[in-house]
Write an enzyme that holds these catalytic residues in place. Structure first.
Site, PDB file in Angstrom:
ATOM      1  N   CYS A   8      31.678 -15.590  78.447  1.00  0.00           N
ATOM      2  CA  CYS A   8      30.540 -16.171  80.267  1.00  0.00           C
ATOM      3  C   CYS A   8      30.078 -17.370  79.525  1.00  0.00           C
ATOM      4  O   CYS A   8      29.136 -17.708  78.571  1.00  0.00           O
ATOM      5  CB  CYS A   8      30.559 -15.114  81.119  1.00  0.00           C
ATOM      6  SG  CYS A   8      29.424 -13.596  80.646  1.00  0.00           S
ATOM      7  N   ASN A  11      26.571 -13.056  78.956  1.00  0.00           N
ATOM      8  CA  ASN A  11      27.520 -12.282  78.358  1.00  0.00           C
ATOM      9  C   ASN A  11      26.336 -11.089  79.459  1.00  0.00           C
ATOM     10  O   ASN A  11      26.349  -9.888  78.871  1.00  0.00           O
ATOM     11  CB  ASN A  11      26.350 -12.130  77.157  1.00  0.00           C
ATOM     12  CG  ASN A  11      28.451 -11.149  76.330  1.00  0.00           C
ATOM     13  OD1 ASN A  11      27.530 -10.716  75.576  1.00  0.00           O
ATOM     14  ND2 ASN A  11      29.109 -10.577  76.890  1.00  0.00           N
ATOM     15  N   CYS A  13      26.899 -10.247  82.930  1.00  0.00           N
ATOM     16  CA  CYS A  13      27.662 -10.492  83.874  1.00  0.00           C
ATOM     17  C   CYS A  13      29.844 -10.400  84.203  1.00  0.00           C
ATOM     18  O   CYS A  13      30.212  -9.181  84.196  1.00  0.00           O
ATOM     19  CB  CYS A  13      27.163 -10.952  85.654  1.00  0.00           C
ATOM     20  SG  CYS A  13      25.944 -11.515  85.855  1.00  0.00           S
ATOM     21  N   ARG A  14      30.223 -11.103  83.848  1.00  0.00           N
ATOM     22  CA  ARG A  14      31.159 -11.677  84.228  1.00  0.00           C
ATOM     23  C   ARG A  14      32.050 -11.277  82.546  1.00  0.00           C
ATOM     24  O   ARG A  14      33.152 -10.471  82.587  1.00  0.00           O
ATOM     25  CB  ARG A  14      31.869 -13.121  84.253  1.00  0.00           C
ATOM     26  CG  ARG A  14      31.296 -13.475  86.178  1.00  0.00           C
ATOM     27  CD  ARG A  14      31.895 -15.259  85.992  1.00  0.00           C
ATOM     28  NE  ARG A  14      30.648 -15.026  84.896  1.00  0.00           N
ATOM     29  CZ  ARG A  14      30.245 -16.716  84.611  1.00  0.00           C
ATOM     30  NH1 ARG A  14      31.264 -17.906  85.809  1.00  0.00           N
ATOM     31  NH2 ARG A  14      29.582 -17.187  84.451  1.00  0.00           N
ATOM     32  N   SER A  15      31.322 -11.605  81.768  1.00  0.00           N
ATOM     33  CA  SER A  15      32.672 -11.176  80.359  1.00  0.00           C
ATOM     34  C   SER A  15      32.446  -9.527  80.270  1.00  0.00           C
ATOM     35  O   SER A  15      32.831  -9.357  79.384  1.00  0.00           O
ATOM     36  CB  SER A  15      31.931 -12.538  79.398  1.00  0.00           C
ATOM     37  OG  SER A  15      30.810 -12.066  78.602  1.00  0.00           O
ATOM     38  N   ASP A 119      30.238 -17.569  88.423  1.00  0.00           N
ATOM     39  CA  ASP A 119      29.050 -17.093  87.958  1.00  0.00           C
ATOM     40  C   ASP A 119      28.863 -15.962  89.592  1.00  0.00           C
ATOM     41  O   ASP A 119      28.276 -17.034  90.340  1.00  0.00           O
ATOM     42  CB  ASP A 119      28.242 -18.381  87.554  1.00  0.00           C
ATOM     43  CG  ASP A 119      27.156 -17.323  87.649  1.00  0.00           C
ATOM     44  OD1 ASP A 119      26.934 -16.170  87.444  1.00  0.00           O
ATOM     45  OD2 ASP A 119      26.167 -17.957  86.846  1.00  0.00           O
TER      46      ASP A 119
END
Ligand code: 4NP
Length: 146
Positions: A8, A11, A13-15, A119
């Site tokens: 993301c 690195n 939150c999402r990934s 995001d």
């Protein structure tokens, strides 16, 4: 062993959630998968995941991600991983710019039913729950095809 890198922007939150979801899906399917995550940007190098991501990974998969450390994606990752998944279109374009010519890694957008992973950084805990649902659905599908 198949290897997968989740990417993301930051690195944090999402990934990291996608990394945890892939670990969870692989474990439940009894498949040996090497998993890591990275960000296209350098803003948060060395930082632990956002506390909201930590909370969701624990709640939904009982995975402690507090020790994960943000890193920036490198051109060499394209030699080290079989699959690299971008969370959104911008991440995908940024990865294309880093990818060395002729690299063996397969680069793809992580999406379910054509929807990529938005995001959640400026959002609320529900946005992080939505991220978890998306990445876990996607990872279960990916693992089935590995
Ligand atoms: P991520 O979320 O890409 O899912 O880790 C973000 C984290 C930090 C920022 C943006 C998105 N930021 O602008 O610092």
């Amino acid at each position: 062993m198949t290897s997968v890198l989740m990417v993301c922007l930051g690195n944090i939150c999402r990934s990291p959630l996608a990394e945890a979801a892939m670990r969870d899906a692989a474990t439940k399917a009894g498949k040996d998968v090497k998993v890591d995550s990275a960000g296209t940007a350098a803003y948060h190098i060395g930082k632990a995941p956002d506390p909201r991501s930590q909370e969701i990974a624990m709640e939904y998969a009982q995975i402690d991600i507090s020790h994960y450390k943000a890193r920036q994606v490198q051109a060499s990752d394209f030699d080290k991983f079989d699959y690299i998944f971008a969370m959104d279109d911008q991440n995908y374009r940024d990865l294309l710019a880093v990818r060395p010519d002729g690299s063996p890694a397969e680069l793809a957008l992580l999406c379910v039913n054509g929807v990529s992973v938005a995001d959640p950084y400026y959002g609320n805990i529900q946005d992080f729950k939505d991220v978890w649902q998306q990445v876990s659905n996607a990872c279960n599908m990916i693992v089935r095809n590995l």
